[in-house]
Scaffold this motif. Structure first.
Motif, PDB file in Angstrom:
ATOM      1  N   LEU A 245      85.745 111.628  78.080  1.00 25.08           N
ATOM      2  CA  LEU A 245      85.388 110.161  78.507  1.00 25.08           C
ATOM      3  C   LEU A 245      84.828 110.076  79.804  1.00 25.08           C
ATOM      4  N   LEU A 246      85.667 110.682  80.741  1.00 25.25           N
ATOM      5  CA  LEU A 246      85.358 110.899  81.929  1.00 25.25           C
ATOM      6  C   LEU A 246      83.815 111.439  82.349  1.00 25.25           C
ATOM      7  N   LEU A 247      83.626 112.588  81.616  1.00 32.33           N
ATOM      8  CA  LEU A 247      82.291 113.296  81.572  1.00 32.33           C
ATOM      9  C   LEU A 247      81.225 112.205  81.030  1.00 32.33           C
ATOM     10  N   LEU A 248      81.561 111.593  79.876  1.00 32.19           N
ATOM     11  CA  LEU A 248      80.700 110.791  79.341  1.00 32.19           C
ATOM     12  C   LEU A 248      80.282 109.509  80.202  1.00 32.19           C
ATOM     13  N   GLY A 249      81.218 108.965  81.055  1.00 37.57           N
ATOM     14  CA  GLY A 249      81.128 107.896  82.092  1.00 37.57           C
ATOM     15  C   GLY A 249      80.270 108.373  83.181  1.00 37.57           C
ATOM     16  N   LEU A 250      80.251 109.618  83.421  1.00 33.26           N
ATOM     17  CA  LEU A 250      79.699 110.156  84.694  1.00 33.26           C
ATOM     18  C   LEU A 250      78.158 110.331  84.234  1.00 33.26           C
TER      19      LEU A 250
ATOM     20  N   VAL B  76      76.472 108.463  82.030  1.00 32.37           N
ATOM     21  CA  VAL B  76      75.796 107.120  81.975  1.00 32.37           C
ATOM     22  C   VAL B  76      75.754 106.599  83.279  1.00 32.37           C
ATOM     23  N   LEU B  77      76.633 106.758  84.039  1.00 30.29           N
ATOM     24  CA  LEU B  77      76.614 106.290  85.702  1.00 30.29           C
ATOM     25  C   LEU B  77      75.099 107.109  85.894  1.00 30.29           C
ATOM     26  N   GLY B  78      75.069 108.529  85.866  1.00 28.89           N
ATOM     27  CA  GLY B  78      73.915 109.296  86.169  1.00 28.89           C
ATOM     28  C   GLY B  78      72.776 108.633  85.796  1.00 28.89           C
TER      29      GLY B  78
ATOM     30  N   ALA C 254      69.574 106.906  87.517  1.00 31.24           N
ATOM     31  CA  ALA C 254      68.029 107.574  87.510  1.00 31.24           C
ATOM     32  C   ALA C 254      67.146 106.530  87.407  1.00 31.24           C
ATOM     33  N   VAL C 255      67.513 105.724  86.151  1.00 31.48           N
ATOM     34  CA  VAL C 255      66.538 104.528  85.635  1.00 31.48           C
ATOM     35  C   VAL C 255      66.399 103.727  86.805  1.00 31.48           C
ATOM     36  N   ARG C 256      67.276 103.266  87.539  1.00 31.32           N
ATOM     37  CA  ARG C 256      67.121 102.181  88.919  1.00 31.32           C
ATOM     38  C   ARG C 256      66.106 102.656  89.738  1.00 31.32           C
ATOM     39  N   TRP C 257      66.264 104.069  89.940  1.00 36.31           N
ATOM     40  CA  TRP C 257      65.608 104.846  91.111  1.00 36.31           C
ATOM     41  C   TRP C 257      64.193 104.876  90.646  1.00 36.31           C
ATOM     42  N   LEU C 258      63.767 105.094  89.300  1.00 35.79           N
ATOM     43  CA  LEU C 258      62.640 105.249  88.911  1.00 35.79           C
ATOM     44  C   LEU C 258      62.080 103.786  89.059  1.00 35.79           C
TER      45      LEU C 258
END
Length: 171
Positions: free
Chosen positions: A153-158, A160-162, A166-170
């Motif tokens: 779950l922690l890896l999935l959260g990271l 999603v956050l990534g 990335a979408v916001r940066w683009l």
């Protein structure tokens, strides 16, 4: 239900191709009547159908004509004498066994378990201890799985956050 009735039902299950049902029926019968060597022998035969030599050896262990390879497989899987004693699912003293061979084998296993424990091993006590150890192993496995799920779950959260970053940066 009598031993004969249960054996007949297990045979009918096998003829009808319901091997798992027959296996359960025979396991229950051996649990209820651990001194019945016919039930043990038939349970060993069903495990042979499954290609399980260790289990076949387990249930044929008290038989006069057991298969040496199956016996070796059983003893290898249950190398610890205390676990082997518990795996045989015997209840009561050895003198209740119907044959001299079965009595001798039961006594041999109990003596080896007693030597390992450093105290007299009794059939009922060893089975209770084995149930407790199995429950502890299952609890350890459950905790491991829960920790692994939390890590997932922690890896999935990271991830999603990534992705959001990335979408916001683009944009």
């Amino acid at each position: 239900m009598t031993v004969e009735t249960t054996l007949a039902r297990a045979e009918a299950d096998l003829r009808a191709g319901r091997t798992p049902v027959a296996l359960q029926r025979l396991r229950g019968l051996v649990g209820s009547c651990p001194a019945d060597l016919t039930a043990r022998r038939r349970l060993a035969e069903v495990y042979r159908l499954y290609g399980e030599p260790a289990q076949a050896g387990r249930w044929a262990y008290l038989d006069e004509e057991r298969d040496p390879a199956e016996t070796a497989a059983f003893e290898a899987r249950y190398a610890d004498p205390v676990r082997r004693m518990a795996a045989l699912a015997w209840r009561g003293p050895e003198h209740r066994a119907p044959t001299a061979t079965a009595r001798a084998r039961l006594a041999e296993v109990r003596e080896a378990a007693s030597a390992q424990l450093g105290r007299p091993a009794r059939w009922w006590d060893v089975q209770e201890e084995a149930r407790g150890a199995a429950a502890a192993e299952q609890e350890d496995g459950t905790l491991f799985c829960a920790g692994f799920a939390l890590l997932g779950l922690l890896l999935l959260g990271l991830a999603v956050l990534g992705a959001v970053t990335a979408v916001r940066w683009l944009l």
